[in-house]
Design a protein around this motif. Structure first.
Motif, PDB file in Angstrom:
ATOM      1  N   GLU A   1      38.117  41.030  49.984  1.00  0.00           N
ATOM      2  CA  GLU A   1      39.294  40.146  49.985  1.00  0.00           C
ATOM      3  C   GLU A   1      39.153  39.081  48.901  1.00  0.00           C
ATOM      4  O   GLU A   1      40.103  38.778  48.180  1.00  0.00           O
ATOM      5  N   PHE A   2      37.951  38.501  48.767  1.00  0.00           N
ATOM      6  CA  PHE A   2      37.681  37.524  47.714  1.00  0.00           C
ATOM      7  C   PHE A   2      37.973  38.130  46.347  1.00  0.00           C
ATOM      8  O   PHE A   2      38.656  37.532  45.520  1.00  0.00           O
ATOM      9  N   SER A   3      37.482  39.332  46.123  1.00  0.00           N
ATOM     10  CA  SER A   3      37.662  40.005  44.841  1.00  0.00           C
ATOM     11  C   SER A   3      39.135  40.224  44.520  1.00  0.00           C
ATOM     12  O   SER A   3      39.587  39.982  43.391  1.00  0.00           O
ATOM     13  N   GLN A   4      39.899  40.656  45.494  1.00  0.00           N
ATOM     14  CA  GLN A   4      41.327  40.888  45.283  1.00  0.00           C
ATOM     15  C   GLN A   4      42.061  39.590  44.963  1.00  0.00           C
ATOM     16  O   GLN A   4      42.893  39.540  44.050  1.00  0.00           O
ATOM     17  N   LYS A   5      41.748  38.538  45.698  1.00  0.00           N
ATOM     18  CA  LYS A   5      42.421  37.263  45.463  1.00  0.00           C
ATOM     19  C   LYS A   5      42.072  36.696  44.093  1.00  0.00           C
ATOM     20  O   LYS A   5      42.933  36.151  43.395  1.00  0.00           O
ATOM     21  N   VAL A   6      40.799  36.812  43.689  1.00  0.00           N
ATOM     22  CA  VAL A   6      40.395  36.341  42.362  1.00  0.00           C
ATOM     23  C   VAL A   6      41.123  37.142  41.283  1.00  0.00           C
ATOM     24  O   VAL A   6      41.560  36.582  40.273  1.00  0.00           O
ATOM     25  N   ALA A   7      41.290  38.428  41.486  1.00  0.00           N
ATOM     26  CA  ALA A   7      42.015  39.257  40.515  1.00  0.00           C
ATOM     27  C   ALA A   7      43.463  38.791  40.377  1.00  0.00           C
ATOM     28  O   ALA A   7      43.993  38.704  39.261  1.00  0.00           O
ATOM     29  N   TYR A   8      44.121  38.474  41.508  1.00  0.00           N
ATOM     30  CA  TYR A   8      45.496  37.984  41.455  1.00  0.00           C
ATOM     31  C   TYR A   8      45.571  36.636  40.739  1.00  0.00           C
ATOM     32  O   TYR A   8      46.444  36.414  39.898  1.00  0.00           O
ATOM     33  N   ILE A   9      44.659  35.739  41.070  1.00  0.00           N
ATOM     34  CA  ILE A   9      44.647  34.420  40.434  1.00  0.00           C
ATOM     35  C   ILE A   9      44.429  34.569  38.933  1.00  0.00           C
ATOM     36  O   ILE A   9      45.105  33.919  38.126  1.00  0.00           O
ATOM     37  N   SER A  10      43.502  35.429  38.548  1.00  0.00           N
ATOM     38  CA  SER A  10      43.229  35.658  37.126  1.00  0.00           C
ATOM     39  C   SER A  10      44.450  36.210  36.407  1.00  0.00           C
ATOM     40  O   SER A  10      44.765  35.784  35.288  1.00  0.00           O
ATOM     41  N   ALA A  11      45.129  37.134  37.045  1.00  0.00           N
ATOM     42  CA  ALA A  11      46.327  37.714  36.438  1.00  0.00           C
ATOM     43  C   ALA A  11      47.421  36.660  36.275  1.00  0.00           C
ATOM     44  O   ALA A  11      48.094  36.613  35.233  1.00  0.00           O
ATOM     45  N   LEU A  12      47.599  35.821  37.282  1.00  0.00           N
ATOM     46  CA  LEU A  12      48.609  34.766  37.186  1.00  0.00           C
ATOM     47  C   LEU A  12      48.260  33.767  36.085  1.00  0.00           C
ATOM     48  O   LEU A  12      49.135  33.327  35.336  1.00  0.00           O
ATOM     49  N   GLU A  13      46.980  33.415  35.974  1.00  0.00           N
ATOM     50  CA  GLU A  13      46.571  32.478  34.936  1.00  0.00           C
ATOM     51  C   GLU A  13      46.725  33.105  33.554  1.00  0.00           C
ATOM     52  O   GLU A  13      47.251  32.471  32.634  1.00  0.00           O
TER      53      GLU A  13
END
Length: 87
Positions: free
Chosen positions: A36-48
């Motif tokens: 779950e951490f990995s998925q959320k970090v991926a989304y945050i990275s994509a948004l940034e």
């Protein structure tokens, strides 16, 4: 039919990999938290990266998620040296 579509959508947006480590309820729970951490970090990275989230806010969100993951590991009683290096 709606449940089938929801399950397919959930599998698409939140894929889960199977767990290959030594099974204990604690390690399995931590693995789920780690995914779950990995998925959320991926989304945050994509948004940034896409300019939708300022870098400072992205950093703060990832830092908060990291702290949550660390608390999860400690609460589950998992040692940070569970898998020592094979050097």
């Amino acid at each position: 039919m709606a449940n089938c579509n929801n399950a397919a959508k959930d599998n698409f947006f939140y894929p889960r990999s199977r767990y290959y480590g030594t099974f204990t309820p604690e390690t399995l729970a931590f693995n789920a938290n780690l995914q779950e951490f990995s998925q959320k970090v991926a989304y945050i990275s994509a948004l940034e990266t896409g300019g939708k989230l300022p870098p400072e806010q992205a950093y703060k969100q990832v830092k908060t998620l990291w702290k949550q993951l660390k608390r999860s590991r400690k609460a589950l009683g998992i040692s940070p040296n569970l898998y020592p290096d094979n050097q």
